[in-house]
Design an enzyme around this catalytic site. Structure first.
Site, mmCIF file in Angstrom:
data_model
loop_
_atom_site.group_PDB
_atom_site.id
_atom_site.type_symbol
_atom_site.label_atom_id
_atom_site.label_comp_id
_atom_site.label_asym_id
_atom_site.label_seq_id
_atom_site.Cartn_x
_atom_site.Cartn_y
_atom_site.Cartn_z
ATOM 1 N N ASP A 114 0.778 -1.163 0.059
ATOM 2 C CA ASP A 114 0.007 0.046 0.188
ATOM 3 C C ASP A 114 0.894 1.083 0.037
ATOM 4 O OD1 ASP A 114 -2.383 -1.287 0.387
ATOM 5 O OD2 ASP A 114 -2.391 -1.211 2.276
ATOM 6 N N ASP A 131 -7.191 -1.588 -4.806
ATOM 7 C CA ASP A 131 -7.926 -1.166 -3.750
ATOM 8 C C ASP A 131 -9.011 -0.158 -4.349
ATOM 9 O OD1 ASP A 131 -6.741 -2.705 -1.890
ATOM 10 O OD2 ASP A 131 -5.705 -0.924 -0.836
#
Length: 171
Positions: A114, A131
């Protein structure tokens, strides 16, 4: 037909963007966030061994299993209802694309990379392109169900009105 092709291409582009950005940012484990779009998004590279918001951290096989089940259900849903709605097709293509992107990370490294963070919303979790695809797809899927429900309610009202008119005409 062109809309379906564009949805597939968009899903592939999201997957490509996800793989590219993770390859670029993964080696750059910054000690501090770096501004990307000042005041909006910064780059904060972190490994995520869990799902959204770190849920089920360290449970890679559970997350992989869950992802595979969801993707299989979406593929069945797509096969059954693909021609019913372009919006639904787009939604499912994006969700599957994001699922594949994060699944590749979990299989290859046991964690997801991330790196995007809202600078203006400090408590929001760090996320990635996959995401984004999943969230956009989920939002479109919700929109599809809302539109479909509204259509169904309208159709029921029209049928009820037609039935009432027909009954009143017989009396």
């Amino acid at each position: 037909m062109i809309s379906y092709i564009l949805a597939i291409i968009t899903g592939i582009l999201f997957l490509g963007a996800d793989r590219f950005t993770k390859a670029v940012f993964k080696p750059l484990m910054f000690s501090e966030p770096k501004p990307f779009i000042k005041g909006i998004i910064d780059i904060t590279v972190i490994p995520n061994r869990g799902g959204a918001w770190g849920v089920l951290s360290g449970k890679t096989f559970v997350l992989l299993g869950f992802t595979l089940v969801i993707m299989a259900l979406l593929i069945v849903f797509l096969a059954k209802y693909a021609e019913k709605s372009k919006l639904m097709f787009w939604a499912v293509c994006l969700i599957i694309s994001g699922g594949i992107g994060n699944m590749i990370d979990r299989i290859s490294a046991g964690e997801v990379v991330d790196f995007l963070h809202f600078e203006f919303w400090p408590d929001f979790p760090v996320f990635n392109v996959a995401d984004c695809a999943v969230c956009i797809g989920a939002g479109l899927l919700c929109l599809y169900f809302i539109i479909d429900s509204v259509k169904e309610i309208k159709e029921k009202k029209l049928k009820a009105e037609a039935l009432r008119k027909n009954e009143n005409g017989k009396n």
